[in-house]
Design an enzyme around this catalytic site. Structure first.
Site, PDB file in Angstrom:
ATOM      1  CE  LYS B  77      -3.947   2.071   2.388  1.00 14.48           C
ATOM      2  NZ  LYS B  77      -4.871   2.022   3.527  1.00 14.48           N
ATOM      3  CB  SER B 154      -8.158   3.826   2.446  1.00 18.44           C
ATOM      4  OG  SER B 154      -7.303   3.243   3.407  1.00 18.44           O
ATOM      5  CB  SER B 179      -8.429   0.959   5.244  1.00 24.80           C
ATOM      6  OG  SER B 179      -9.074   2.204   5.297  1.00 24.80           O
TER       7      SER B 179
END
Lengths: 94, 479
Positions: B77, B154, B179
């Site tokens: 990420k 996210s 997320s």
């Protein structure tokens, strides 16, 4: 809770944000709606309840005071264009 | 072929890792053109790592025998630092930032032979549940099953690439308020968010320090457990890292979970769920029963009723202080040095932060201001205590709790546009509870409705990741 344009302007200034008129117009009702919703926390009785600043018990973790490796000066300065004589260069103070 | 089997073939030279990684990079580029799962594809680093592994194999280096991720492609990420690779957390204010060090999780992945293929797209700093709040100039990732819909957030890019990759691949995701589980649910993959402190946060571009957790996302439960096994454990570089013994997560898979007691969260089924989501999750619960688990309803009022308020007060308060460091001086976006300190910082921040980042900074600053702090921030921290206590009580009786991960099917971008920020936040309603309480949780894909995936959420007590993976392993084929 009265969230006015003035409140938002004041908070933005503290947070070092400069909002455009358009942003202010957009944010005021949005933040008002959100903060009103969050206010429903006042319904919960929290007398004699301690606040939790972590989800699990955290003990203060101190390492031994032994010199370790750290970034070299030129490495630390390698990520910015604003530098002079081995220092970070910032905006003027006075 | 799961990741562990693939590693064996790399080790025996049945698969040439350099050729393989060249193909992987090519595939990622192609997928990225259509779906926007990467902010950066780290082709140079990946190919360099592949050559190193090939040399080690050629030289019969004994070290490769024990490497758990040998040759496995791992995406990271964008909020997790990779040395020398642009790491922006999806924000223009960190454009051009190439960290001088690896996050501890990235170091561990590389030590185990994992190959870093790129930085996955996300809401700016993690501020969202649909991956539509990307920073200025970034692209929104699209659902792998319908490009007009959200892939969740996210960690949206992570969820998408896990689903789309037809090569062995595992993703490092991050969750502050849901997320990992939300994009795992919308993309039909497994996503494990561990106990707060189980995985080191060193090198994570932080959002909310008392909430952030790095976790793993995989197509199979085996892959998900394998990556968790590599990244979990104490790290002296993170003062909130837990110094507790680590389980061998892989050894619990496929063992059945016959005697476990499962609590069905009553309030999570009362209102607001899409009927399609609820019926699939109910099928999942039936499967738990078929496998001998005892399921019983439990009421958890506080997390569902007040979780969102607690979460957003605490998360925005922490975020507003964390984001104070971005001011255009030492790294990241910079502009011409003009005006005094405050004028310069305000200019850089106003130009380079997106709308949602600005909103959250304002909410968080407001919640901590004198005169409001007790009513908002401290109040939320107190209700957080009560929420933790409510979960703790539940885990005296149950091994795991069940709810849907997200109450709705992946929505269309055109529908998300019509939502106010508060309505956006509502999508996290079932996920904020475990995140506030730092509890491990696992999204398990339980099937499709209207061609879109549905996820079921398993939540466990602190440090019970192994139990969740054990239960999760009865779902889907374990290849």
């Amino acid at each position: 809770m009265d969230i006015s344009t003035k409140t938002i302007e004041h908070v933005a200034e503290i947070a070092r944000l400069r909002l455009t008129e358009k942003e202010k117009e957009k944010f005021v009702p949005q933040l008002k709606e959100a903060l009103e919703f969050f206010s429903k926390l006042s319904e919960v009785n929290t007398d004699n309840v301690k606040p939790s600043f972590h989800p699990v018990e955290i003990k203060n973790a101190m390492r031994d005071d032994i010199e370790g490796k750290c970034l070299a000066q030129d490495e630390a300065l390698s990520l910015t264009e604003h530098k002079k004589d081995g220092y970070f260069k910032g905006p003027r103070v006075i | 072929m799961n990741a562990a089997e693939f590693s064996k073939k790399v080790r025996s030279s049945e698969i040439d890792i350099v050729e393989h990684i060249h193909k992987v990079i090519e595939k990622c580029r192609k997928i990225n053109n259509d779906f926007n799962y990467f902010n950066t594809i780290s082709d140079e680093l990946a190919i360099k790592q592949a050559h190193e592994i090939r040399n080690q194999i050629k030289n019969k280096d004994n070290n490769i025998q024990s490497k758990k991720l040998l040759g496995i492609a791992v995406s990271v990420k964008d909020s997790i630092c990779v040395q020398g690779v642009e790491s922006t957390a999806g924000s223009r204010i960190l454009k051009g930032y190439r960290p001088l060090f690896d996050a501890s999780v990235v170091r561990k992945v590389r030590e185990q032979g994992g190959i870093i293929i790129g930085k996955t797209s996300q809401d700016e700093f993690g501020f969202g549940g649909f991956s539509v709040n990307v920073g200025v100039g970034f692209k929104t990732p699209k659902n792998p099953f319908d490009p007009e819909r959200s892939c969740g957030g996210s960690s949206g890019g992570a969820g998408g690439i896990v689903q789309k990759a037809d090569f062995p691949h595992i993703a490092l995701g991050e969750s502050t308020g849901g997320s990992i589980a939300a994009p795992a649910s919308f993309c039909g993959v497994f996503g494990l968010c561990p106990t707060y402190g189980r995985v080191s946060r060193y090198g994570l571009i932080d959002f909310g320090n008392s909430l952030d957790k790095i976790g793993s996302m995989g197509k199979t439960v085996d892959d998900t457990a394998l990556l968790l096994d590599v990244i979990a454990g104490h790290d002296a570089l993170d003062s909130t890292s837990l110094n507790a013994p680590k389980e061998d997560y892989g050894s619990r898979l496929g063992k059945g979970a016959g005697r476990m007691k499962i609590g069905i969260i009553k309030e999570a089924f009362e209102e607001g769920n899409d009927p399609e989501v609820e019926s699939k999750v109910n099928e999942g619960i039936e499967k738990l029963k078929e496998n001998g688990m005892e399921c019983e309803e439990i009421s958890l009022k506080l997390p569902i009723r007040y979780g969102l308020s607690v979460y957003y007060m605490i998360a925005t308060s922490e975020a507003s202080t964390n984001l104070a460091k971005y001011c255009g001086m030492r790294y990241g976006a910079a502009e011409k040095l003009e005006g005094n300190f405050n004028e310069y910082f305000s200019k850089v921040r106003s130009h380079n932060l997106g709308d949602e980042a600005k909103r959250r900074i304002i909410i968080g600053t407001f919640a901590r201001m004198s005169g409001f702090r007790d009513a908002y921030y401290i109040k939320a921290a107190k209700v957080r205590t009560l929420i933790i206590q409510e979960y703790r009580k539940a885990f005296k009786k149950f091994d795991a709790l069940v709810s849907p991960s997200v109450p709705i099917l992946p929505p269309k971008f055109s529908d998300i546009e019509k939502l106010t920020p508060l309505q956006n936040y509502m999508a996290d309603i079932l996920l904020v509870g475990p995140n506030i309480a730092g509890l491990p949780h696992l999204n398990v894909p339980v099937g499709f409705e209207k061609g879109l995936p549905v996820g079921m959420l398993l939540t466990g007590d602190h440090l019970q990741e192994g139990k969740l993976l054990q239960i999760g392993s009865i779902f889907g084929e374990r290849k």
